[in-house]
Design a protein around this motif. Structure first.
Motif: not given
Length: 203
Positions: A109-128
């Motif tokens: 995790g320390k290698s990452i500063k920001i991670i972005v997911e753009v929501v599509s029809s499988n929105w539960r994956d991103d929010y949960f």
């Protein structure tokens, strides 16, 4: 989103299985290979614009970060592997990533500063699912970009409207802040970022 194999496999088996050239994107979700929708139309535009805007802010602030074209993030337990829409990496931290040069794989995790997911029809994956996995990895900042207002009402309100949710890791948990319409975004990592939700979503 289509499941490719039913039998659970390991992250290493997933990496070995991944085709070098493919018309599809693939992720590993708890041991199951999942075919992800290829970025198209508005999803592709929003992702591309965000990468440009974040990259511009990084250059302006003269920070040692960069945005790779492709990258796979392994979950803490090693049962999943995700290909985020946009990811900001801390270049000096990559010295501890043994599989970065050979496979563009991030495990810390320390290698990452920001991670972005753009929501599509499988929105539960991103929010949960991904929220929990990225939180467990200790990624300091997670954006959920819901330009089509697909997420559940408990996440984006009622009536639904396009929303960007930014999670900041505080004491091991994400504190979530929502941004809508003309709101100016606040990025804990890139304080010089001057963007509104409308600018990101466009027309």
């Amino acid at each position: 989103m289509i499941q490719i194999l039913q039998q659970p496999i390991t992250f290493d088996e997933f990496i070995e299985w991944l085709p070098s050239v493919s018309e599809c994107r693939y992720e590993l979700h708890r041991g199951v290979i999942v075919e992800m929708p290829k970025l198209r139309g508005k999803h592709s535009k929003v992702s591309g614009n965000l990468a440009y805007d974040l990259g511009t802010a990084i250059r302006q602030a003269n920070l040692p970060y960069f945005i790779p074209k492709e990258c796979i993030v392994r979950s803490l337990d090693g049962n999943s592997g995700y290909e985020p829409d946009v990811i900001v990496l801390d270049e000096p931290a990559l010295i501890d990533e043994s599989n970065w040069e050979s496979g563009s794989i991030i495990t810390l995790g320390k290698s990452i500063k920001i991670i972005v997911e753009v929501v599509s029809s499988n929105w539960r994956d991103d929010y949960f699912m991904k929220l929990g996995e990225y939180e467990a990895l200790g990624i300091p900042e997670y954006w959920i970009v819901d330009y089509a207002a697909l997420g559940g009402r408990r996440f984006i309100g009622n009536p639904k409207q396009p929303t960007i949710t930014i999670g900041q890791l505080v004491d091991g948990e994400y504190e979530l802040q929502q941004f809508k319409v003309s709101d100016r975004l606040f990025s804990p990592t890139l304080s010089n970022l001057m963007l509104t939700v409308e600018q990101i979503f466009g027309s």
